[in-house]
Design an enzyme around this catalytic site. Sequence first.
Site, PDB file in Angstrom:
ATOM      1  N   TYR A  51       0.759  -1.451   0.132  1.00 34.25           N
ATOM      2  CA  TYR A  51      -0.161  -0.153  -0.125  1.00 34.25           C
ATOM      3  C   TYR A  51       0.962   1.187  -0.156  1.00 34.25           C
ATOM      4  CZ  TYR A  51      -3.642  -3.608   1.566  1.00 34.25           C
ATOM      5  OH  TYR A  51      -4.383  -4.244   1.681  1.00 34.25           O
ATOM      6  N   GLY A 198     -13.965  -6.727   2.915  1.00 31.92           N
ATOM      7  CA  GLY A 198     -15.397  -6.908   1.105  1.00 31.92           C
ATOM      8  C   GLY A 198     -16.826  -6.798   2.130  1.00 31.92           C
ATOM      9  N   ALA A 201     -19.400  -4.688  -0.651  1.00 30.39           N
ATOM     10  CA  ALA A 201     -19.863  -5.240  -1.924  1.00 30.39           C
ATOM     11  C   ALA A 201     -19.022  -3.781  -2.739  1.00 30.39           C
ATOM     12  CB  ALA A 201     -20.158  -5.859  -2.211  1.00 30.39           C
ATOM     13  N   GLY A 203     -19.169  -0.766  -2.201  1.00 31.75           N
ATOM     14  CA  GLY A 203     -20.543   0.180  -1.828  1.00 31.75           C
ATOM     15  C   GLY A 203     -21.797  -0.132  -1.766  1.00 31.75           C
ATOM     16  N   LEU A 204     -22.217  -1.204  -3.308  1.00 34.52           N
ATOM     17  CA  LEU A 204     -23.383  -1.675  -3.233  1.00 34.52           C
ATOM     18  C   LEU A 204     -24.593  -2.513  -2.440  1.00 34.52           C
ATOM     19  CD1 LEU A 204     -22.110  -4.182  -6.259  1.00 34.52           C
ATOM     20  CD2 LEU A 204     -23.140  -1.542  -6.256  1.00 34.52           C
ATOM     21  N   LYS A 208     -25.076   2.498  -2.678  1.00 33.40           N
ATOM     22  CA  LYS A 208     -24.488   3.182  -3.885  1.00 33.40           C
ATOM     23  C   LYS A 208     -25.657   2.327  -4.937  1.00 33.40           C
ATOM     24  CE  LYS A 208     -19.150   4.136  -3.996  1.00 33.40           C
ATOM     25  NZ  LYS A 208     -17.804   3.586  -4.324  1.00 33.40           N
TER      26      LYS A 208
END
Length: 299
Positions: A51, A198, A201, A203-204, A208
């Site tokens: 990162y 995750g 997902a 933001g789904l 989102k």
Amino acid sequence: MKYNALGKTDLQVSEISFGCMSLGSDHAANHTLLHQALDQGITLFDTADLYQKGENEVTVGKAFKGRRQEVIIATKVGNAWRPDGSGWDWVPSKEYLRQAVEHSLRRLETDYIDLYQLHGGTLDDPIDDIIEAFELLKQQGKIRAYGISSIRPNVIREYVQRSHIASVMMQYSLLDRRPEESCLDLLQEQNIAVLARGSFAQGLLAGKAAKSYLNYAEQEVAQAAVAVQQVADISQRTAAEVAALFVLHHPAVTSAVLGVRTEQHLADALHIAATPSLMGAEVALLQQAIPPNVYEQHR
């Protein structure tokens, strides 16, 4: 905040952990945010040498230099940046791991890493050499425990059979239930901690707009999001809380690693930690929203 043992180790980690990948470059701001998280009960902080080309480890190290004994620092290894900075290569060798840990220790300003994780992995890797390197680092006191970050069932099985891994970090959410097919039960049986990433997902599951995700069509993603929102509305939770609590409902999951970059992200994560667990009927409603997916490769 609830705390769980990290597999068979004596390390106790917070049920909600701090994913450091999204932290910015302002060390002072990061210091404040990381200390706020620690002060409010988060103890596991996950970073990686990949990162920001190591700068993520630097900012974590600077923040916790005076409070090292209070935190569990997890980092990852295996991806080497090219000298020209154009990308990175997978280098799963014993020698590279032994060199890379020294760089991580220096950047983190510590003489030990609590959890050292292989950042990927394939069946073509020299797995026994990798395990030997991790075990040597444990004997030397440079790491306290080791694990892998992988979504590949065939790789996970090899490390379960051949090593003393403490944990596996893997993607898991209502839109990615692939770990349920075999990995979660296997790891639970072997008392190996699952660090779930995750949860939202991308933001789904947290507001989102729907789009295709993995093997799910946009309509199926929308159905899952609607189910999450239904449970949220009925129980007076937020969609993000429901999405994360779905992940935490599985007994194999030791901690949900949530990406945190702002004070609002941290506040949301802490709200999840303080929110009552999902009831069985709520879990069932979510599970029935769309058919579970399974791994198509690396089985």
